[in-house]
Design an enzyme around this catalytic site. Structure first.
Site, PDB file in Angstrom:
ATOM      1  N   LYS A 280      18.189 -28.991 -28.951  1.00 27.95           N
ATOM      2  CA  LYS A 280      17.341 -28.737 -27.787  1.00 27.95           C
ATOM      3  C   LYS A 280      16.479 -29.970 -27.497  1.00 27.95           C
ATOM      4  O   LYS A 280      15.715 -30.415 -28.341  1.00 27.95           O
ATOM      5  CB  LYS A 280      16.445 -27.528 -28.053  1.00 27.95           C
ATOM      6  N   ASP A 285       7.270 -29.044 -22.657  1.00 26.18           N
ATOM      7  CA  ASP A 285       7.453 -27.663 -22.192  1.00 26.18           C
ATOM      8  C   ASP A 285       6.121 -27.053 -21.783  1.00 26.18           C
ATOM      9  O   ASP A 285       5.312 -26.673 -22.635  1.00 26.18           O
ATOM     10  CB  ASP A 285       8.099 -26.830 -23.306  1.00 26.18           C
ATOM     11  N   LYS A 292       2.462 -21.594 -20.013  1.00 20.91           N
ATOM     12  CA  LYS A 292       1.853 -21.343 -21.320  1.00 20.91           C
ATOM     13  C   LYS A 292       0.333 -21.383 -21.215  1.00 20.91           C
ATOM     14  O   LYS A 292      -0.235 -21.873 -20.235  1.00 20.91           O
ATOM     15  CB  LYS A 292       2.299 -22.424 -22.315  1.00 20.91           C
ATOM     16  N   ASP A 303       8.833 -30.193 -28.519  1.00 21.98           N
ATOM     17  CA  ASP A 303       9.870 -29.245 -28.121  1.00 21.98           C
ATOM     18  C   ASP A 303      11.259 -29.874 -28.043  1.00 21.98           C
ATOM     19  O   ASP A 303      12.231 -29.199 -27.734  1.00 21.98           O
ATOM     20  CB  ASP A 303       9.516 -28.581 -26.780  1.00 21.98           C
ATOM     21  N   ASP A 362       9.712 -19.559 -19.644  1.00 23.37           N
ATOM     22  CA  ASP A 362       9.330 -20.187 -20.906  1.00 23.37           C
ATOM     23  C   ASP A 362      10.364 -19.918 -21.994  1.00 23.37           C
ATOM     24  O   ASP A 362      10.221 -20.368 -23.121  1.00 23.37           O
ATOM     25  CB  ASP A 362       7.952 -19.689 -21.358  1.00 23.37           C
ATOM     26  N   GLU A 364      13.332 -21.227 -21.871  1.00 18.48           N
ATOM     27  CA  GLU A 364      14.250 -22.189 -21.251  1.00 18.48           C
ATOM     28  C   GLU A 364      15.193 -22.850 -22.250  1.00 18.48           C
ATOM     29  O   GLU A 364      16.282 -23.301 -21.881  1.00 18.48           O
ATOM     30  CB  GLU A 364      13.452 -23.264 -20.499  1.00 18.48           C
ATOM     31  N   ARG A 366      17.009 -21.740 -24.749  1.00 20.30           N
ATOM     32  CA  ARG A 366      18.314 -21.082 -24.926  1.00 20.30           C
ATOM     33  C   ARG A 366      19.203 -21.273 -23.701  1.00 20.30           C
ATOM     34  O   ARG A 366      20.434 -21.286 -23.814  1.00 20.30           O
ATOM     35  CB  ARG A 366      18.093 -19.599 -25.213  1.00 20.30           C
TER      36      ARG A 366
END
Length: 515
Positions: A280, A285, A292, A303, A362, A364, A366
């Site tokens: 990833k 993020d 968030k 992230d 949030d 995102e 996956r």
């Protein structure tokens, strides 16, 4: 690497002497591993024993595991200090030996030492549970490099001290050719594992304004060029043309467009039995439209820890050159709440053809990994490991101590857990019952990208596993372990580079099984 990662490498060598005279070595610190038994039975050099007895009697140093104590040595040639490192009453595991070495490195950093010598007992194996010279050499080398890691500073005034530059292993007595080879192999592997982990740490620690998708792409291409690997980068137009709707959707809200990075390592004549590594690469993020909370958002520079991990693995493979085939894929984007950002309620189509109902922007990671998994399969992967700072839920379950694992293949998982025990990186499997798979169903699409709080770490992993298409697959959720708030073991505060060593160890074990 043009600033993408900058940890100085430590030169590690070994010297075997009939007579060991520490005074002849041009080093600033001498490291000695000490057990209480070694002090009592007089098996240590007299010079060290005479210094240790008063320390023991005054309770300043008890040789407890990982305890360090530095003693200045005025007038003793070029070296200035001895660093005693406690080994405790019983033999150390390789992980404990690794941590002891890291503690010695940190003590040396405090002294601003550049050159170190480590006196090996004859044999050092008396301290080791494994009784294996290669394992011991690897553990000490890894610990020294991992423990000497320093976070890059951006202050106006910084120290000119660049860290530890050299480590010499010293051993008194004769050494067989087999033992010498074991030490050479252990040192080489330890350097490859640790330096590649530090590479991942450096990338993960970079501020978000220093590492957008294009920057991550450049760093990856430098690694590929360094080792002569086949590589490719897909830009936003190519992603859209190919149908990578997940990666395109997540990257739409940022002025920095998404990219897909691919690197191939071919260690076998035939391109078969290919392992796909998918990391990833969300370089920052915000949560997107599902924004968030403000507190802690600065840590979202981490992230892309999964991307950093798989890049670290590729660097290690480039050094060690095992007879295996690996394709690495990184879908990278910024998740920002721009005017063009994807929204809750959107339906997007992934590269696999499956549609995804977006319930939470949030969630995102996956979504981009879905496209990454499919692309890896198209490149020939027949088994997969995906690595991601995926869920806050894994923190609730395992804290920052262990990496959460979800799989569809128990045999592959058992092999991976064995590799993790050898590296000392803790992993813990989470169940993948049919009921969890069912939670991914959507009324209007093939999959939903969010199932709510219950079983969230599991369902997030299983979402990615859907795109393995039934092939063997392991998901590693490093949301808790990729970035920590305080120093622990071999890890510094900040980025840890977690899973670089374990994935590399697992890959090398796959090679060994084929011999």
């Amino acid at each position: 690497m043009n600033g993408y990662y900058g940890s100085e490498h430590i030169q590690v060598s070994m010297e075997w002497k009939e007579d060991l005279d520490a005074g002849q070595y041009d080093v600033e610190a001498f490291i000695v591993l000490v057990s209480p038994q070694g002090i009592q039975d007089g098996s240590m050099q007299q010079v060290w024993n005479s210094m240790l007895m008063p320390l023991m009697e005054s309770h300043l140093f008890q040789a407890a595991p990982f305890q360090t104590y530095a003693v200045p040595l005025p007038g003793r040639g070029e070296y200035r200090t001895v660093i005693f490192v406690g080994a405790g009453e019983r033999p150390l595991t390789s992980e404990e030996l690794r941590v002891a070495s890291a503690q010695a490195a940190r003590q040396a950093l405090k002294m601003r030492a550049k050159k170190l010598a480590w006196e090996l007992s004859s044999p050092l194996l008396t301290f080791s549970v494994e009784q294996n010279a290669r394992v011991a050499a690897q553990a000490i080398t890894e610990g020294m490099i991992l423990g000497s890691y320093r976070h890059k500073q951006y202050k106006k005034n910084t120290s000119s001290y660049k860290g530890i530059e050299q480590l010499i292993f010293l051993r008194k007595g004769k050494v067989s050719a087999a033992e010498l080879l074991d030490w050479e192999v252990g040192i080489q592997r330890g350097k490859a594992y640790a330096e590649s982990t530090c590479l991942a740490r450096d990338l993960t620690n970079l501020p978000g304004n220093f590492l957008v998708p294009d920057d991550l792409t450049k760093a990856a291409m430098e690694i590929a060029e360094k080792h002569g690997f086949e590589s490719a980068v897909l830009d936003e137009k190519q992603l859209e043309t190919l149908g990578m709707g997940g990666l395109v959707a997540v990257g739409k809200g940022s002025v920095h467009p998404p990219r897909l990075i691919m690197i191939k390592y071919q260690g076998r004549a035939e391109w078969d039995d290919v392992t796909g590594l998918v990391g990833k690469g969300i370089t920052f993020d915000t949560g997107g439209i599902s924004l968030k909370k403000r507190v802690g958002m600065e840590e979202m520079i981490s992230d892309m820890g999964g991307a950093a991990a798989v890049l670290g693995v590729m660097n290690a493979l480039g050094i060690l050159r095992p007879a295996v085939n690996v394709v690495m894929v990184i879908p990278t984007a910024e998740n920002m709440p721009g005017g063009n950002a994807f929204k809750p309620g959107d339906i997007i189509q992934s590269l696999s053809g499956r549609t995804i109902e977006v319930l939470n922007t949030d969630a995102e990671g996956r979504v981009v990994l879905a496209d990454g998994m499919t692309y890896a399969r198209q490149q020939g992967a027949v088994k997969f490991i995906d690595v991601a700072t995926l869920t806050g839920a894994v923190l609730s379950a395992l804290g920052d101590v262990a990496t959460g694992v979800v799989t569809n293949d128990d045999t592959m998982l058992e092999e991976f857990i064995l590799a993790s025990k050898r590296t000392g990186e803790k992993v813990w499997p989470l169940p993948a019952y049919k009921e969890f798979w069912d939670m991914l169903k959507s009324d209007v699409a093939d999959l939903s990208n969010s199932t709510g709080a219950r079983g969230a770490a599991i369902t997030a992993g299983l979402f990615i596993g859907t795109f393995a298409e039934g092939l063997p697959w392991i998901h590693l959720d490093i949301a808790g372990t990729a970035f920590v708030n305080k120093e622990r073991g071999v890890n510094p505060k900040g980025a840890t580079g977690v899973m670089v060593r374990t994935i590399t160890e697992w890959i090398l074990s796959q090679e060994a099984m084929k011999k």
